[in-house]
Motif scaffolding. Structure first.
Motif, PDB file in Angstrom:
ATOM      1  N   GLY A  19      -6.793  40.705 -18.806  1.00 53.89           N
ATOM      2  CA  GLY A  19      -7.028  41.340 -17.517  1.00 53.89           C
ATOM      3  C   GLY A  19      -5.724  41.702 -16.831  1.00 53.89           C
ATOM      4  O   GLY A  19      -5.613  42.769 -16.204  1.00 53.89           O
ATOM      5  N   ILE A  20      -4.748  40.834 -16.941  1.00 54.87           N
ATOM      6  CA  ILE A  20      -3.430  41.127 -16.359  1.00 54.87           C
ATOM      7  C   ILE A  20      -2.823  42.341 -17.057  1.00 54.87           C
ATOM      8  O   ILE A  20      -2.255  43.227 -16.414  1.00 54.87           O
ATOM      9  CB  ILE A  20      -2.515  39.895 -16.450  1.00 54.87           C
ATOM     10  CG1 ILE A  20      -3.080  38.774 -15.561  1.00 54.87           C
ATOM     11  CG2 ILE A  20      -1.085  40.247 -16.063  1.00 54.87           C
ATOM     12  CD1 ILE A  20      -2.440  37.430 -15.787  1.00 54.87           C
ATOM     13  N   ILE A  21      -2.982  42.420 -18.368  1.00 54.13           N
ATOM     14  CA  ILE A  21      -2.485  43.577 -19.127  1.00 54.13           C
ATOM     15  C   ILE A  21      -3.244  44.831 -18.699  1.00 54.13           C
ATOM     16  O   ILE A  21      -2.640  45.895 -18.495  1.00 54.13           O
ATOM     17  CB  ILE A  21      -2.623  43.325 -20.646  1.00 54.13           C
ATOM     18  CG1 ILE A  21      -1.742  42.145 -21.068  1.00 54.13           C
ATOM     19  CG2 ILE A  21      -2.285  44.586 -21.431  1.00 54.13           C
ATOM     20  CD1 ILE A  21      -0.279  42.237 -20.686  1.00 54.13           C
ATOM     21  N   ALA A  22      -4.552  44.729 -18.526  1.00 55.41           N
ATOM     22  CA  ALA A  22      -5.350  45.884 -18.088  1.00 55.41           C
ATOM     23  C   ALA A  22      -4.911  46.352 -16.702  1.00 55.41           C
ATOM     24  O   ALA A  22      -4.875  47.561 -16.436  1.00 55.41           O
ATOM     25  CB  ALA A  22      -6.838  45.536 -18.100  1.00 55.41           C
ATOM     26  N   GLN A  23      -4.564  45.409 -15.817  1.00 63.34           N
ATOM     27  CA  GLN A  23      -4.061  45.785 -14.496  1.00 63.34           C
ATOM     28  C   GLN A  23      -2.758  46.560 -14.609  1.00 63.34           C
ATOM     29  O   GLN A  23      -2.558  47.563 -13.920  1.00 63.34           O
ATOM     30  CB  GLN A  23      -3.845  44.540 -13.633  1.00 63.34           C
ATOM     31  CG  GLN A  23      -5.117  43.883 -13.186  1.00 63.34           C
ATOM     32  CD  GLN A  23      -4.851  42.615 -12.394  1.00 63.34           C
ATOM     33  OE1 GLN A  23      -4.102  42.635 -11.436  1.00 63.34           O
ATOM     34  NE2 GLN A  23      -5.471  41.528 -12.807  1.00 63.34           N
ATOM     35  N   LYS A  24      -1.883  46.122 -15.491  1.00 61.71           N
ATOM     36  CA  LYS A  24      -0.600  46.809 -15.673  1.00 61.71           C
ATOM     37  C   LYS A  24      -0.808  48.187 -16.284  1.00 61.71           C
ATOM     38  O   LYS A  24      -0.151  49.158 -15.889  1.00 61.71           O
ATOM     39  CB  LYS A  24       0.329  45.963 -16.543  1.00 61.71           C
ATOM     40  CG  LYS A  24       1.635  46.643 -16.957  1.00 61.71           C
ATOM     41  CD  LYS A  24       2.467  47.116 -15.774  1.00 61.71           C
ATOM     42  CE  LYS A  24       3.817  47.655 -16.199  1.00 61.71           C
ATOM     43  NZ  LYS A  24       3.812  49.053 -16.589  1.00 61.71           N
ATOM     44  N   ILE A  25      -1.706  48.317 -17.228  1.00 57.66           N
ATOM     45  CA  ILE A  25      -1.999  49.627 -17.819  1.00 57.66           C
ATOM     46  C   ILE A  25      -2.537  50.557 -16.731  1.00 57.66           C
ATOM     47  O   ILE A  25      -2.135  51.724 -16.643  1.00 57.66           O
ATOM     48  CB  ILE A  25      -2.987  49.499 -19.008  1.00 57.66           C
ATOM     49  CG1 ILE A  25      -2.307  48.772 -20.174  1.00 57.66           C
ATOM     50  CG2 ILE A  25      -3.477  50.879 -19.451  1.00 57.66           C
ATOM     51  CD1 ILE A  25      -3.256  48.375 -21.302  1.00 57.66           C
TER      52      ILE A  25
END
Length: 164
Positions: free
Chosen positions: A51-57
């Motif tokens: 989810g943190i990666i998805a937020q950054k994307i």
């Protein structure tokens, strides 16, 4: 000892990203076309570290002029499904590809006629199979010496998101 460990972590993460390069195939082209053809927003989602990666994307997409928003999948299935509307694209990040909360979003998005692009570590996972486009971000090993923290899978997913 600590520098040796640090070198091993950096080498493992770098290798995980390098191994993505030969996977840039027709699926990647379809994912790019899907995102470019998005009439609405790119809605990114993921649980936990994914989810943190998805937020950054999502933040990267917004920085480059693509309307994007992050939707927490647990909140989505507990009342926020209306944040995804016809014309949006769902970009789901899940290393296992078996995250219940994300899988619960897929039928809703499909009923809207919106495409699902999935970044997973398993092409055989339910999310990969349900997605309109799947991008393989699997890794050989995590960089964490204990094998617990997602220390190579998260940089691999983020790098693929940046490539998109």
């Amino acid at each position: 000892m600590s520098r040796d460990t640090a070198r091993k972590v950096l080498e493992t993460e770098a290798e995980a990203i390098r191994e993505l390069i030969p996977r840039l195939d027709e699926s990647f082209d379809r994912a790019v076309e899907t995102l470019l053809g998005c009439a609405g927003r790119v809605v990114t989602t993921g649980m936990g570290k994914s989810g943190i990666i998805a937020q950054k994307i999502s933040a990267t997409l917004a920085s480059t002029g693509s309307p994007s928003v992050f939707l927490h999948p647990a909140e989505a299935i507990h009342g926020d499904l209306g944040r995804i509307v016809k014309g949006d694209v769902l970009l789901a990040v899940s290393n296992s590809g078996d995250t219940e909360e994300i899988l619960a979003l897929v039928p809703w998005v499909k009923r809207l006629g919106s495409p699902v692009v999935a970044l997973t570590g398993s092409a055989r996972s339910p999310l990969a199979q349900a997605a309109d486009v799947h991008l393989d971000v699997s890794i050989r090993e995590e960089a964490c010496p204990l094998g617990l923290a997602p220390t190579a899978s998260t940089p691999a997913a983020l790098a693929m998101g940046h490539a998109l």
